[in-house]
Design a protein around this motif. Structure first.
Motif, mmCIF file in Angstrom:
data_model
loop_
_atom_site.group_PDB
_atom_site.id
_atom_site.type_symbol
_atom_site.label_atom_id
_atom_site.label_comp_id
_atom_site.label_asym_id
_atom_site.label_seq_id
_atom_site.Cartn_x
_atom_site.Cartn_y
_atom_site.Cartn_z
ATOM 1 N N UNK A 14 -3.651 5.797 15.878
ATOM 2 C CA UNK A 14 -3.635 5.124 14.586
ATOM 3 C C UNK A 14 -2.241 5.178 13.976
ATOM 4 N N UNK A 15 -1.842 4.069 13.392
ATOM 5 C CA UNK A 15 -0.645 4.005 12.567
ATOM 6 C C UNK A 15 -1.108 3.632 11.164
ATOM 7 N N UNK A 16 -0.369 4.060 10.145
ATOM 8 C CA UNK A 16 -0.777 3.817 8.765
ATOM 9 C C UNK A 16 0.274 2.941 8.097
ATOM 10 N N UNK A 17 -0.122 1.719 7.797
ATOM 11 C CA UNK A 17 0.784 0.721 7.243
ATOM 12 C C UNK A 17 0.712 0.737 5.715
ATOM 13 N N UNK A 18 1.789 1.171 5.068
ATOM 14 C CA UNK A 18 1.848 1.206 3.610
ATOM 15 C C UNK A 18 2.395 -0.120 3.096
ATOM 16 N N UNK A 19 1.739 -0.643 2.077
ATOM 17 C CA UNK A 19 2.109 -1.958 1.576
ATOM 18 C C UNK A 19 1.965 -2.008 0.062
ATOM 19 N N UNK A 20 3.037 -2.343 -0.628
ATOM 20 C CA UNK A 20 2.991 -2.595 -2.059
ATOM 21 C C UNK A 20 2.645 -4.072 -2.263
ATOM 22 N N UNK A 130 2.625 -8.880 7.298
ATOM 23 C CA UNK A 130 3.210 -7.537 7.391
ATOM 24 C C UNK A 130 2.817 -6.872 8.706
ATOM 25 N N UNK A 131 1.600 -7.103 9.150
ATOM 26 C CA UNK A 131 1.168 -6.590 10.452
ATOM 27 C C UNK A 131 2.006 -7.217 11.562
ATOM 28 N N UNK A 132 2.237 -8.525 11.483
ATOM 29 C CA UNK A 132 3.060 -9.194 12.502
ATOM 30 C C UNK A 132 4.486 -8.666 12.520
ATOM 31 N N UNK A 136 3.589 -5.225 17.538
ATOM 32 C CA UNK A 136 3.790 -6.247 18.559
ATOM 33 C C UNK A 136 2.516 -7.079 18.749
ATOM 34 N N UNK A 137 2.225 -7.855 17.740
ATOM 35 C CA UNK A 137 1.119 -8.789 17.818
ATOM 36 C C UNK A 137 1.574 -10.060 18.532
ATOM 37 N N UNK A 138 0.626 -10.912 18.836
ATOM 38 C CA UNK A 138 0.927 -12.294 19.196
ATOM 39 C C UNK A 138 0.835 -13.045 17.869
ATOM 40 N N UNK A 139 1.965 -13.329 17.231
ATOM 41 C CA UNK A 139 1.960 -13.745 15.824
ATOM 42 C C UNK A 139 1.608 -15.208 15.599
#
Length: 347
Positions: A14-20, A130-132, A136-139
């Motif tokens: 798991x990675x934790x993506x912080x986003x304002x 932000x995830x893209x 390494x998604x297929x954006x």
């Protein structure tokens, strides 16, 4: 032989993506606009430069993304289920995002509302790109899917119809559908709860969060407020919402109720079925003994899909609304198979 099944040989992390969030900043409930979204990265992610399709998992009411990844003493959380399905070769590796869209009204329907926040825009305009940027998604939309249970299943269908072009495949497990069969019975219960607080809705919410042992009726009353904030926001009313019933007599307010019905997938399909037809995959299932009676509206929804020529997979299983995570064993491999994969990938 061990008493409990062994963990898969290779597991993701798991990675934790912080986003304002700009979209959630200043929301009327005072909920934090800073969100931390868990992101599942499959085994092998750190050892290559490979790109992956991505799924967004929308939690049910009372839950949120972080709860989806918590350790379980029995059964599997969603990351453990993904590890097993990938390890068994039933689906290729995939990135999965678990959005944290929890609110002070106990959950989310994943719609835009001035009474609760612009959560649909937060998901598609902020979290998705932000995830893209960070993984390494297929954006591209062809490589994205969204799924969920209950309110999350409703949210998946809502995003497909209200924000087309962002997701290629959708899975709705017991998603809210047929509002007249699902919600109406909760109105007298909620009215009774609000009466204990002299019909002061804000006083009830404040008391709910400070109660040591809130009861089942209290949860249902809070859910009704969440639904009203989502479907019938009204700036001049307490909590910025209009209830679809009279607090004293519980008589239905037809005008407000019509606003609720405009969100019902069974109603929306008439004008928005073209967006569903554009999907590469649409999965719908429900338990035949769903205690919220979602099976009835879902059956009617499926009838309309068939009449309108919208391709889909429908499964009605022997079960209720509870304990249905096992359905992901069926839907997730199917869903990922309908997404664009990296070159050379196969199941």
């Amino acid at each position: 032989m061990p008493l409990r099944p062994a963990a898969p040989r290779r597991t993701g992390r798991l990675s934790w993506l912080e986003l304002d969030s700009v979209r959630l900043e200043g929301n009327p409930l005072g909920d934090s606009h800073r969100r931390v979204h868990p992101v599942y990265l499959p085994a092998g992610y750190d050892e290559s430069d490979r790109r992956y399709p991505v799924l967004f998992c929308l939690a049910a009411y009372t839950s949120a993304g972080p709860a989806q990844v918590n350790w379980r003493n029995q059964g599997e959380n969603v990351p453990a289920r993904l590890d097993r399905l990938i390890d068994e070769g039933r689906m290729p590796p995939v990135i999965v995002v678990f959005p944290d869209c929890y609110t002070s009204l106990g959950g989310n329907q994943y719609v835009n509302s001035p009474a609760i926040g612009a959560y649909a825009d937060h998901l598609v305009d902020e979290l998705l790109p932000e995830v893209d940027r960070n993984f390494r998604t297929i954006p591209e939309p062809a490589a994205r899917g969204v799924f969920g249970k209950s309110s999350g299943g409703f949210g998946a269908l809502h995003l497909a119809m209200s924000h087309p072009g962002h997701f290629a495949a959708v899975a709705s497990h017991a998603g809210d559908c047929g509002f007249d069969r699902v919600y109406l019975r909760d109105f007298p219960v909620a009215a009774g709860v609000f009466a204990r607080y002299n019909r002061d809705l804000e006083a009830f919410v404040r008391s709910f969060w400070r109660a040591k042992r809130p009861g089942g009726a209290d949860f249902h009353a809070l859910m009704v407020l969440c639904l009203a904030a989502s479907y019938s926001p009204s700036n001049d009313q307490p909590l910025g919402l209009s209830l679809p019933f009279d607090l004293r007599t519980c008589a239905l307010d037809e005008e407000v109720w019509a606003r609720w019905l405009s969100f019902d997938p069974l109603v929306r399909i008439e004008q928005d079925h073209a967006h569903l037809r554009e999907l590469s995959g649409l999965w719908v299932d429900v338990g035949s003994r769903d205690q919220y009676f979602i099976q009835y509206g879902t059956r009617a929804f499926i009838d309309r899909l068939e009449a309108l020529g919208v391709e889909h997979v429908y499964e009605e299983f022997d079960g209720t609304h509870s304990g249905i995570d096992w359905r992901l064993d069926h839907s997730l491999p199917w869903l990922v198979a309908r997404l664009k994969a990296a070159s050379g990938d196969s199941i």
